[in-house]
Scaffold this active site. Structure first.
Site, PDB file in Angstrom:
ATOM      1  N   GLY A 124      75.261 -19.882  -1.254  1.00  0.00           N
ATOM      2  CA  GLY A 124      74.453 -20.609  -2.394  1.00  0.00           C
ATOM      3  C   GLY A 124      74.517 -22.005  -2.688  1.00  0.00           C
ATOM      4  CG  LEU A 125      72.539 -26.401  -1.240  1.00  0.00           C
ATOM      5  CD1 LEU A 125      73.831 -26.833  -1.444  1.00  0.00           C
ATOM      6  CD2 LEU A 125      71.996 -26.633   0.168  1.00  0.00           C
ATOM      7  N   PRO A 128      67.788 -23.494  -9.762  1.00  0.00           N
ATOM      8  CG  PRO A 128      67.879 -21.894 -11.647  1.00  0.00           C
ATOM      9  CD  PRO A 128      68.777 -22.584 -10.596  1.00  0.00           C
ATOM     10  N   GLY A 131      66.338 -27.916  -5.589  1.00  0.00           N
ATOM     11  CA  GLY A 131      66.078 -26.954  -4.107  1.00  0.00           C
ATOM     12  C   GLY A 131      66.107 -28.224  -3.074  1.00  0.00           C
ATOM     13  CB  THR A 158      69.625 -14.740   1.811  1.00  0.00           C
ATOM     14  OG1 THR A 158      68.385 -15.379   1.632  1.00  0.00           O
ATOM     15  CG2 THR A 158      69.262 -13.555   2.716  1.00  0.00           C
ATOM     16  N   GLY A 339      40.447  -9.302  12.981  1.00  0.00           N
ATOM     17  CA  GLY A 339      39.110  -9.244  12.209  1.00  0.00           C
ATOM     18  C   GLY A 339      39.512  -8.596  10.802  1.00  0.00           C
ATOM     19  CD  GLU A 363      68.978 -21.862   6.946  1.00  0.00           C
ATOM     20  OE1 GLU A 363      69.354 -22.631   7.702  1.00  0.00           O
ATOM     21  OE2 GLU A 363      69.226 -20.767   6.981  1.00  0.00           O
TER      22      GLU A 363
HETATM   23  C1  LIG Z   1      63.139 -16.111   0.965  1.00  0.00           C
HETATM   24  C2  LIG Z   1      64.248 -17.203   0.502  1.00  0.00           C
HETATM   25  C3  LIG Z   1      65.202 -17.256   0.975  1.00  0.00           C
HETATM   26  C4  LIG Z   1      66.205 -18.153   0.483  1.00  0.00           C
HETATM   27  N1  LIG Z   1      67.593 -18.139   0.630  1.00  0.00           N
HETATM   28  C5  LIG Z   1      68.472 -19.057   0.435  1.00  0.00           C
HETATM   29  C6  LIG Z   1      69.736 -18.936   0.467  1.00  0.00           C
HETATM   30  O1  LIG Z   1      70.181 -17.724   1.084  1.00  0.00           O
HETATM   31  N2  LIG Z   1      70.509 -19.800  -0.111  1.00  0.00           N
HETATM   32  C7  LIG Z   1      70.170 -20.913  -0.598  1.00  0.00           C
HETATM   33  O2  LIG Z   1      70.820 -21.867  -1.039  1.00  0.00           O
HETATM   34  N3  LIG Z   1      68.600 -21.324  -0.611  1.00  0.00           N
HETATM   35  C8  LIG Z   1      67.926 -20.178  -0.244  1.00  0.00           C
HETATM   36  N4  LIG Z   1      66.526 -20.583  -0.322  1.00  0.00           N
HETATM   37  C9  LIG Z   1      66.056 -21.637  -1.102  1.00  0.00           C
HETATM   38  C10 LIG Z   1      65.228 -22.666  -0.111  1.00  0.00           C
HETATM   39  O3  LIG Z   1      66.181 -23.209   0.684  1.00  0.00           O
HETATM   40  C11 LIG Z   1      64.449 -23.501  -1.154  1.00  0.00           C
HETATM   41  O4  LIG Z   1      63.430 -22.769  -1.584  1.00  0.00           O
HETATM   42  C12 LIG Z   1      63.800 -24.681  -0.311  1.00  0.00           C
HETATM   43  O5  LIG Z   1      64.868 -25.473   0.039  1.00  0.00           O
HETATM   44  C13 LIG Z   1      62.822 -25.467  -1.148  1.00  0.00           C
HETATM   45  O6  LIG Z   1      63.595 -25.912  -2.272  1.00  0.00           O
HETATM   46  P1  LIG Z   1      62.381 -25.274  -3.689  1.00  0.00           P
HETATM   47  O7  LIG Z   1      61.879 -23.957  -3.649  1.00  0.00           O
HETATM   48  O8  LIG Z   1      63.293 -25.695  -4.946  1.00  0.00           O
HETATM   49  O9  LIG Z   1      61.270 -26.396  -3.527  1.00  0.00           O
HETATM   50  P2  LIG Z   1      61.083 -27.975  -4.218  1.00  0.00           P
HETATM   51  O10 LIG Z   1      62.288 -28.599  -3.585  1.00  0.00           O
HETATM   52  O11 LIG Z   1      60.684 -27.946  -5.609  1.00  0.00           O
HETATM   53  O12 LIG Z   1      59.843 -28.526  -3.377  1.00  0.00           O
HETATM   54  C14 LIG Z   1      58.639 -28.274  -3.929  1.00  0.00           C
HETATM   55  C15 LIG Z   1      57.585 -29.136  -2.844  1.00  0.00           C
HETATM   56  O13 LIG Z   1      57.856 -30.420  -2.792  1.00  0.00           O
HETATM   57  C16 LIG Z   1      58.108 -31.014  -1.747  1.00  0.00           C
HETATM   58  N5  LIG Z   1      59.183 -32.017  -1.705  1.00  0.00           N
HETATM   59  C17 LIG Z   1      60.207 -31.851  -2.279  1.00  0.00           C
HETATM   60  N6  LIG Z   1      61.026 -33.274  -2.213  1.00  0.00           N
HETATM   61  C18 LIG Z   1      60.080 -33.877  -1.303  1.00  0.00           C
HETATM   62  C19 LIG Z   1      60.430 -35.159  -0.793  1.00  0.00           C
HETATM   63  N7  LIG Z   1      61.545 -36.211  -0.740  1.00  0.00           N
HETATM   64  N8  LIG Z   1      59.233 -35.671   0.034  1.00  0.00           N
HETATM   65  C20 LIG Z   1      58.186 -34.957   0.194  1.00  0.00           C
HETATM   66  N9  LIG Z   1      58.022 -33.628  -0.287  1.00  0.00           N
HETATM   67  C21 LIG Z   1      59.053 -33.518  -1.053  1.00  0.00           C
HETATM   68  C22 LIG Z   1      58.724 -29.581  -0.843  1.00  0.00           C
HETATM   69  O14 LIG Z   1      58.483 -29.829   0.645  1.00  0.00           O
HETATM   70  C23 LIG Z   1      57.767 -28.632  -1.271  1.00  0.00           C
HETATM   71  O15 LIG Z   1      56.413 -28.595  -0.632  1.00  0.00           O
HETATM   72  C24 LIG Z   1      65.658 -19.295  -0.127  1.00  0.00           C
HETATM   73  C25 LIG Z   1      64.179 -19.608  -0.436  1.00  0.00           C
HETATM   74  C26 LIG Z   1      63.520 -18.434   0.074  1.00  0.00           C
HETATM   75  C27 LIG Z   1      62.143 -18.442  -0.646  1.00  0.00           C
END
Ligand SMILES: Cc1cc2nc3c(=O)[nH]c(=O)nc-3n(C[C@H](O)[C@H](O)[C@H](O)COP(=O)(O)OP(=O)(O)OC[C@H]3O[C@@H](n4cnc5c(N)ncnc54)[C@H](O)[C@@H]3O)c2cc1C
Length: 379
Positions: A124-125, A128, A131, A158, A339, A363
């Site tokens: 867990g990194l 809400p 990310g 995950t 198709g 990731e």
């Molecule tokens: C199915 C699934 C499994 C996962 N498993 C894990 C897990 O086991 N452990 C864990 O810790 N996390 C997990 N994650 C989390 C995942 O790593 C994050 O969803 C991901 O890092 C993106 O973070 P966010 O969803 O908060 O998007 P945000 O950070 O809010 O990004 C939203 C948009 O803004 C863009 N953006 C943000 N910052 C910048 C920047 N500086 N420059 C340009 N664009 C930017 C992003 O590229 C994206 O397009 C999982 C996610 C999913 C969907």
């Protein structure tokens, strides 16, 4: 340069194909529909040594390197991306973090259980509100004698519910200080530690994704991995390796979509000919195959460098960026080649298409990979 396939890689690829035909293909649609995380499949993968691929044999693992690891994930994901994703998260993140930064006692306690899949691991990194900007996390641990009290929440984790143990990175210092975070290893059943909502997802539906909730969760200082304040730096290193596994996941999905489209294009007739005889379709197949080959080269190059102990920060991000975008493009073209049938659940193309999209997000998004690559170029 020639990257030769080793005997172990060939053996793993054959083993995974047999396993997939017997234990994954018959049920994967059902798991996808119901969003079931098939724990029993991972127990069986543990028996095959695929839940501790990189763990040395002295800790109950298979003791393989990254080439074998990439092969295993790519072959699994060629069948079902969800199973590939969960296998990658278990191996690279939870198990990988303990292997890299745990002390001897922690390694002896957790690695044999994780490597055999007696226990499933979570990591867990993400939170809400943080990310991509994970370093700004708000889940906090406050010291109380020999204990730390954790409050906050992680999301998108995950195996957040089914995991028997989780490595979590939480704040122990100032916001904005990259040395203000610490990694703890916490077992399921610890008071104040629970799973929250399970996500209802577009793809990767058989891979469980949930919240983790901490309410006055007391953990002993012996549960710290490495040093206080090093959790974020450790997490970035774990992700350098983890991204190779997401590149492998992407590669497998792209190859699976290509296999399906290639076969279908030779079976489906229009205008009294197989659709593969139309140049418009044949050229799509040529582009798809070329992109898959390029993604494969970048992925195995990063894996080979990691095996040699080189810094793969830039190369793993490049492999992940390119392979994940290829997976999305190839899966999109596969749906097109199928198709109308590509739009239905009677054929495999739509699942590859849905699963592929996660690869450009998990990731670290594609945008964040470009940040990592450009930072390495510009420093
Ligand atoms: C199915 C699934 C499994 C996962 N498993 C894990 C897990 O086991 N452990 C864990 O810790 N996390 C997990 N994650 C989390 C995942 O790593 C994050 O969803 C991901 O890092 C993106 O973070 P966010 O969803 O908060 O998007 P945000 O950070 O809010 O990004 C939203 C948009 O803004 C863009 N953006 C943000 N910052 C910048 C920047 N500086 N420059 C340009 N664009 C930017 C992003 O590229 C994206 O397009 C999982 C996610 C999913 C969907």
């Amino acid at each position: 340069m020639e990257l030769k396939t080793t005997e172990n890689q060939r053996m793993i690829a054959d083993m995974v194909r047999d396993f997939g035909a017997k234990h994954i293909k018959p049920k994967m649609r059902e798991w996808d529909d119901s969003q079931e995380f098939p724990v029993e499949v991972f127990k069986k993968l543990g028996e095959l040594g695929l839940m501790g691929v990189l763990v040395p044999t002295e800790y109950g693992g298979s003791g393989f390197g990254y080439l074998e690891y990439v092969t295993a994930i790519a072959e699994l994901s060629r069948i079902d991306g969800s199973i590939g994703l969960s296998m990658a998260a278990h191996n690279s993140l939870c198990t990988g973090h303990i292997l890299a930064f745990g002390n001897e006692e922690q390694k002896r306690k957790y690695l044999p259980k994780l490597a055999t899949a007696e226990w499933i691991g979570a990591w867990g990194l993400t939170e809400p509100n943080t990310g991509s900007d994970a370093g700004n996390m708000r889940t906090v641990a406050v010291q109380d004698g020999d204990y730390w009290v954790i409050n906050g929440a992680k999301n998108f984790i995950t195996h957040g519910k089914s995991g028997n143990v989780a490595v979590v990175i939480v704040r122990t210092g100032e916001v904005g200080d990259s040395h203000g975070m610490t990694a703890f290893v916490i077992e399921k059943g610890t008071e104040g530690f629970s799973a929250g909502r399970k996500e209802d997802k577009l793809g990767m539906r058989a891979s469980e994704t949930t919240e983790l909730i901490f309410q006055d969760c007391r953990v002993h200082k012996d549960q710290i991995l490495g040093e206080v304040g090093e959790g974020f730096v450790q997490a970035m290193k774990v992700l350098d390796g983890g991204r190779i596994s997401i590149a492998a996941l992407s590669l497998g999905i792209a190859q699976g979509a290509l296999d399906a489209a290639l076969a279908y294009s030779q079976e489906r007739h229009q205008f009294n000919k197989p659709i593969s005889s139309f140049q418009g379709i044949a050229f799509k197949l040529a582009d798809m195959a070329t992109e898959v080959e390029a993604a494969s080269l970048l992925t195995y190059q990063a894996a080979d460098m990691k095996n040699r102990g080189l810094n793969v920060n830039k190369e793993s991000a490049m492999a992940k960026l390119f392979a994940s975008e290829v997976a999305v493009r190839v899966a999109n073209e596969a749906v097109q080649i199928f198709g109308g049938y590509g739009f239905t659940k009677d054929y495999p193309a739509e699942k590859y298409y849905r699963d592929a999209k996660l690869c450009t997000i998990g990731e670290g998004t594609s945008e964040i990979q470009k940040l990592v690559i450009s930072r390495a170029m510009l420093k």
